[in-house]
Design an enzyme around this catalytic site. Structure first.
Site, PDB file in Angstrom:
ATOM      1  N   ALA A  10       0.817  -1.214   0.000  1.00  0.00           N
ATOM      2  CA  ALA A  10       0.000   0.000   0.000  1.00  0.00           C
ATOM      3  C   ALA A  10       0.850   1.264   0.000  1.00  0.00           C
ATOM      4  O   ALA A  10       0.328   2.367  -0.127  1.00  0.00           O
ATOM      5  CB  ALA A  10      -0.937   0.004   1.206  1.00  0.00           C
ATOM      6  N   CYS A  11       2.172   1.125   0.124  1.00  0.00           N
ATOM      7  CA  CYS A  11       3.095   2.265   0.236  1.00  0.00           C
ATOM      8  C   CYS A  11       3.807   2.503  -1.098  1.00  0.00           C
ATOM      9  O   CYS A  11       4.478   1.607  -1.614  1.00  0.00           O
ATOM     10  CB  CYS A  11       4.110   1.973   1.336  1.00  0.00           C
ATOM     11  SG  CYS A  11       5.467   3.148   1.433  1.00  0.00           S
ATOM     12  N   GLY A  12       3.682   3.718  -1.635  1.00  0.00           N
ATOM     13  CA  GLY A  12       4.331   4.053  -2.898  1.00  0.00           C
ATOM     14  C   GLY A  12       5.843   3.941  -2.840  1.00  0.00           C
ATOM     15  O   GLY A  12       6.477   3.462  -3.783  1.00  0.00           O
TER      16      GLY A  12
END
Length: 141
Positions: A10-12
């Site tokens: 979920a983390c870019g």
């Protein structure tokens, strides 16, 4: 090359780091640390190997950091590790472990420090379009 990334899909920043590793032609071991957190010794070892203090390895944004009172300067490293193990979302990401070293890859291009430079061929840009490597696989200044 044996590479492990402690990843949050979920983390870019984590996604960009994983993409950079794969751009180097390396398929890493991907540990989704929210589902499978590292053990205490492993976490403490990664933090130390990355040259960080335990406090520097704690994530604040989007976590229960403030609610848990983790800003208290009297908290020991052991207490901070306990909090990270109880709430893996507090572990900053992504950590990458390679034979060349361990890094907390924030920003994602920090991963270049622990991957062989000769592994990169061609340009690479982050999800947002920011150039990281030029057409020759060299870091963009």
């Amino acid at each position: 090359m044996d590479v492990t990334i402690y990843h949050n899909p979920a983390c870019g920043t984590s996604r960009n780091t994983l993409a950079l590793i794969r751009h180097a032609g390396i398929e890493p071991k991907v540990v989704e640390y929210l589902a499978t957190p590292p053990g205490r010794d492993e976490l403490a070892g990664m933090i130390a190997a990355a040259g960080l203090s335990v406090r520097e390895a704690i994530r604040r944004k989007g976590t229960p950091h403030d609610e848990l009172g983790l800003d208290d300067p009297g908290l020991s490293d052991a207490a901070l590790l306990d909090a990270m193990l109880a709430h893996p979302i507090l572990i900053n990401r992504p950590f990458v472990v390679t034979p060349l070293g361990t890094r907390l890859c924030r920003p994602s291009e920090v991963v270049l420090e622990v991957l062989p430079a000769e592994a990169f061929a061609g340009a690479f840009a982050k999800e947002d379009g920011e150039a990281v490597l030029d057409g020759k696989g060299k870091p963009v200044a």
